[in-house]
Motif scaffolding. Structure first.
Motif, PDB file in Angstrom:
ATOM      1  N   VAL A   3      50.360   2.892  33.388  1.00 50.26           N
ATOM      2  CA  VAL A   3      51.922   3.361  33.899  1.00 50.26           C
ATOM      3  C   VAL A   3      51.903   3.924  35.461  1.00 50.26           C
ATOM      4  O   VAL A   3      53.235   3.237  35.893  1.00 50.26           O
ATOM      5  N   CYS A   4      50.960   3.943  35.671  1.00 46.11           N
ATOM      6  CA  CYS A   4      50.788   4.163  37.157  1.00 46.11           C
ATOM      7  C   CYS A   4      49.310   3.901  37.824  1.00 46.11           C
ATOM      8  O   CYS A   4      48.726   4.333  36.721  1.00 46.11           O
ATOM      9  N   ALA A   5      49.096   4.289  38.927  1.00 48.45           N
ATOM     10  CA  ALA A   5      47.340   4.344  39.462  1.00 48.45           C
ATOM     11  C   ALA A   5      47.472   5.790  40.744  1.00 48.45           C
ATOM     12  O   ALA A   5      48.852   5.810  41.648  1.00 48.45           O
ATOM     13  N   VAL A   6      46.930   6.457  40.393  1.00 44.36           N
ATOM     14  CA  VAL A   6      46.868   7.471  41.292  1.00 44.36           C
ATOM     15  C   VAL A   6      45.333   7.489  42.298  1.00 44.36           C
ATOM     16  O   VAL A   6      44.109   7.632  41.485  1.00 44.36           O
ATOM     17  N   GLY A   7      44.867   7.443  43.517  1.00 41.97           N
ATOM     18  CA  GLY A   7      43.299   7.795  43.955  1.00 41.97           C
ATOM     19  C   GLY A   7      43.456   7.986  45.169  1.00 41.97           C
ATOM     20  O   GLY A   7      44.291   7.612  45.859  1.00 41.97           O
ATOM     21  N   ASN A   8      41.870   7.934  45.706  1.00 36.95           N
ATOM     22  CA  ASN A   8      41.882   7.980  46.602  1.00 36.95           C
ATOM     23  C   ASN A   8      41.187   6.968  47.617  1.00 36.95           C
ATOM     24  O   ASN A   8      41.845   6.000  46.777  1.00 36.95           O
ATOM     25  N   ASP A   9      41.921   7.036  48.954  1.00 35.04           N
ATOM     26  CA  ASP A   9      41.960   5.101  49.856  1.00 35.04           C
ATOM     27  C   ASP A   9      39.493   5.054  49.509  1.00 35.04           C
ATOM     28  O   ASP A   9      38.937   4.983  49.946  1.00 35.04           O
ATOM     29  N   THR A  10      39.835   3.989  48.483  1.00 30.12           N
ATOM     30  CA  THR A  10      38.715   2.820  48.169  1.00 30.12           C
ATOM     31  C   THR A  10      39.240   1.973  47.368  1.00 30.12           C
ATOM     32  O   THR A  10      40.332   1.668  46.830  1.00 30.12           O
ATOM     33  N   GLY A  11      38.151   0.548  46.882  1.00 32.06           N
ATOM     34  CA  GLY A  11      38.235  -0.011  46.229  1.00 32.06           C
ATOM     35  C   GLY A  11      39.187  -0.281  44.711  1.00 32.06           C
ATOM     36  O   GLY A  11      39.658  -1.083  45.427  1.00 32.06           O
ATOM     37  N   PRO A  12      38.752   0.467  44.233  1.00 35.32           N
ATOM     38  CA  PRO A  12      39.392   0.161  43.377  1.00 35.32           C
ATOM     39  C   PRO A  12      40.989   0.473  43.119  1.00 35.32           C
ATOM     40  O   PRO A  12      41.509  -0.066  42.986  1.00 35.32           O
TER      41      PRO A  12
END
Length: 317
Positions: A252-261
Motif C-alpha cells: 500500500v505504501c512505504a515509510v523509511g529512513n534515507d537508506t538503500g531499500p
C-alpha cells in the motif's frame, strides 16, 4: 552492418546510488541498442544487475587493495581483456579514476566518460557535486553525446520479477513496508524506533499490516516496533534486493529512513515517504518519482508521528 561495440558501465556502490544510476543505465542502453553492455559492480548488487535488462554481462569488482599489486594486476587484465570501446564511469570516484589508468593501452585505451584526468569525454562542470544524482549523471551523458529524455525519468524497476510465492503467501493482502534502519555509523539518519512503533500501530488500526524490512543489524529496532504493534510482521534478513523491489509493487505504501531499500521501493513505484535528517541532503540524493514524498528535520527525533501519518495518502489505507 557495423560491428557491435563493447561498452562498460562502472557503478560499484552504494545501494541507493546503484539504484539511482539505473536511470542513466537505461539511457546508455537506448543509445547503444546494438552494442554489448557490461556493468562493473560489487558483489552485493550482483543479483540486481543480473536481473536488469540493460546489461548483457555483469563483472564483479572485488575491490583489491592498492597495496596488493598482484591482485591489482589481475584486475587490470580482467578490465583490459574485453577491449572495451567506451566506458561510462558513473562511480566517478578516485577508485574508478584509477581504473581509467589501469585500462590505458598502447592505442590510448577506450573512450571514457567521467571525471578521470585526461579522459576523452569529461563531465566538465565544476559544480557537478552540487547537482542531484539524476541531473548530474544525465548531464555527464549529454556531454558524452547521449541526449537525456525530457522530462528526465527516474529509475524504473518495473522489470523486477515478483517475489517468491512463499514470501507473498506469508503476507496479508494489504500491507505497508517500514524501513527503520540505516547506516550503522550514521545514527542521526534514523527516525526513532518508538516513532516507527506508533506509526505501525496507526497502520494496523486502519487495517493495513506493517511489515518491517532490513537486516539483523536492526533487530533491536524491530523488537521495539513489534512491542508497540504486535501485528507487525518482521521480515528482517529474509528479503533479497529483488524481493524488496517486488514487495514494493504490492505494498500500500512505504515509510523509511534515507537508506538503500527506500530507493528500491520508490523506483518500484511504491508510494513512499522518505525521512531525511541534516546528515544528508535530499536536494542531492533523494529518491524521485510521482509517488515519493520527502520529509526533513535536522533532528529526526523531532519529527512528529502525526506529520508522517498525515503525509501518507489516506486514500491508500
Amino acid at each position: 552492418m557495423s560491428a557491435r561495440r563493447a561498452i562498460l558501465i562502472i557503478k560499484l556502490s552504494a545501494l541507493g546510488d546503484f539504484v539511482q544510476a539505473l536511470a542513466a543505465c537505461a539511457m546508455i542502453r537506448r543509445a547503444h541498442a546494438g552494442d554489448t553492455l557490461t556493468v562493473l559492480t560489487t558483489a552485493p548488487y550482483r543479483s540486481l544487475a543480473e536481473a536488469c535488462p540493460y546489461f548483457d554481462e555483469v563483472m564483479i569488482d572485488e575491490r583489491p587493495k592498492l597495496t596488493n599489486p598482484l591482485a591489482v594486476l589481475r584486475l587490470a587484465r580482467r578490465l583490459r581483456a574485453p577491449r572495451f570501446d567506451r566506458v561510462y564511469d558513473l562511480q566517478t570516484a578516485d577508485r574508478s579514476a584509477f581504473y581509467f589508468r589501469l585500462m590505458r593501452r598502447w592505442d590510448g585505451g577506450p573512450q571514457w566518460s567521467g571525471i578521470a584526468p585526461g579522459c576523452s569525454h569529461p563531465h566538465a562542470n565544476p559544480h557537478r557535486d552540487s547537482m542531484h544524482t539524476l541531473e548530474r549523471q544525465a548531464e555527464q551523458l549529454d556531454m558524452a553525446g547521449i541526449t537525456p529524455p525530457d522530462p528526465l525519468l527516474p529509475p524504473d524497476l518495473s522489470w523486477v520479477p515478483s517475489p517468491d510465492r512463499a514470501l507473498l503467501d506469508a503476507l496479508p493482502d494489504r500491507f505497508a513496508l517500514l524501513v527503520p534502519g540505516g547506516a550503522p555509523h550514521r545514527p542521526r539518519k534514523r527516525w526513532p524506533a518508538a516513532s516507527f512503533g506508533a506509526l505501525a500501530g496507526r497502520l494496523a488500526a486502519s487495517g493495513v499490516t506493517p511489515v518491517l524490512l532490513g537486516t539483523a543489524a536492526e533487530a533491536a529496532e524491530a523488537a521495539q516496533i513489534r512491542q508497540s504493534c504486535p501485528l507487525a510482521i518482521d521480515l528482517l534478513n529474509r528479503t533479497s534486493l529483488l524481493d524488496i523491489a517486488g514487495l514494493g509493487r504490492r505494498a500500500v505504501c512505504a515509510v523509511g529512513n534515507d537508506t538503500g531499500p527506500m530507493h528500491l521501493l520508490a523506483a518500484a513505484g511504491c508510494p513512499s515517504v522518505v525521512l531525511f535528517s541534516d546528515s544528508s541532503d535530499p536536494a542531492l540524493c533523494a529518491p524521485r518519482g510521482r509517488a515519493v514524498t520527502v520529509l526533513r528535520r535536522d533532528d529526526l527525533a523531532r519529527l512528529p508521528v502525526d506529520q508522517v501519518w498525515e503525509t501518507i495518502d489516506q486514500r491508500l489505507l
